[in-house]
Design a protein around this motif. Structure first.
Motif, mmCIF file in Angstrom:
data_model
loop_
_atom_site.group_PDB
_atom_site.id
_atom_site.type_symbol
_atom_site.label_atom_id
_atom_site.label_comp_id
_atom_site.label_asym_id
_atom_site.label_seq_id
_atom_site.Cartn_x
_atom_site.Cartn_y
_atom_site.Cartn_z
ATOM 1 N N UNK A 217 152.805 -35.163 -75.792
ATOM 2 C CA UNK A 217 151.656 -35.674 -76.548
ATOM 3 C C UNK A 217 150.639 -36.247 -75.563
ATOM 4 N N UNK A 218 149.914 -35.346 -74.933
ATOM 5 C CA UNK A 218 148.980 -35.728 -73.882
ATOM 6 C C UNK A 218 147.543 -35.447 -74.331
ATOM 7 N N UNK A 219 146.567 -36.115 -73.730
ATOM 8 C CA UNK A 219 145.171 -35.810 -74.058
ATOM 9 C C UNK A 219 144.840 -34.370 -73.716
ATOM 10 N N UNK A 220 143.966 -33.763 -74.504
ATOM 11 C CA UNK A 220 143.543 -32.398 -74.239
ATOM 12 C C UNK A 220 142.141 -32.181 -74.812
ATOM 13 N N UNK A 221 141.401 -31.343 -74.159
ATOM 14 C CA UNK A 221 140.094 -30.988 -74.678
ATOM 15 C C UNK A 221 138.968 -31.876 -74.181
#
Length: 221
Positions: free
Chosen positions: A22-26
């Motif tokens: 559950x990592x930051x993306x975009x």
């Protein structure tokens, strides 16, 4: 007992693996960082276990005496609004661009989601141009369509194709060629109405915009 203990460790390992995924993306671009934009920006920087990896904030305005929300957050008179978001970014990557978007620099628009929150005067033509540029490069888009209110209003998010016929902002955007695949967030109240712009309603509008941005980021790889 031993079997249950092993099962607990296996489940704990699964939780750790899920957490690590559950990592930051975009990449989100915020065009306009006024009273509403700064709220949206702060919301996005505070998202944990997800949210955007990168935020670009575009606005040339500086903090003035009347910008209480910026001063309450530690901004100083004369400082750039986008710089304050950069300073408060936490662990998020925030790129401040101290310019206003116009027809000549639309190339600054980028990212997976482009959120337009500009105000003052007739902003429809440049908002439409930003949306068209964003769609051209494959970005999803969102903007406001009336944020006045005293707190009794329902804050709605919808595709522009489903906007009420009496929404003047939606109608003007449609006249500019924006007919679908664009999210509008609105209280249904406009400058023509008696209601002012209130800080607590802006908090709720920014919350709704943030939710919609997170939905648009859901499928980003």
């Amino acid at each position: 007992m031993k079997e249950n203990k092993n099962k607990y460790h296996e489940e704990s390992g699964d939780i750790v693996e899920i957490e690590n995924n559950k990592i930051p993306r975009g990449h989100v671009t915020l065009v306009g960082l006024g009273r509403l934009g700064i709220r949206t920006g702060i919301n996005l920087t505070q998202v944990h276990r997800g949210g955007p990896l990168r935020i670009t904030a575009i606005d040339s305005q500086k903090i003035s005496e009347g910008d209480l929300i910026f001063r309450m957050m530690g901004g100083e008179n004369g400082g750039y609004k986008v710089d304050l978001l950069h300073d408060l970014r936490g662990i998020k990557e925030v790129e401040p661009i101290r310019k206003d978007i116009n027809q000549e620099n639309l190339g600054l628009i980028g990212g997976d989601v482009v959120c337009v929150e500009i105000a003052g005067g007739n902003t429809i033509p440049i908002t439409a141009a930003i949306i068209k540029q964003a769609h051209k490069i494959g970005s999803r888009t969102i903007s406001t369509a009336g944020v006045f209110g005293i707190g009794e209003e329902e804050i709605r998010a919808m595709d522009i194709s489903h906007a009420p016929q009496d929404n003047p902002v939606a109608n003007e955007l449609k006249q500019q060629g924006i007919n679908s695949d664009h999210t509008l967030v609105t209280t249904g109240k406009f400058i023509r109405d008696w209601e002012p712009v209130t800080p607590y309603v802006l908090d709720e509008v920014a919350g709704k915009i943030t939710m919609e941005i997170l939905k648009l980021l859901r499928d980003v790889k």
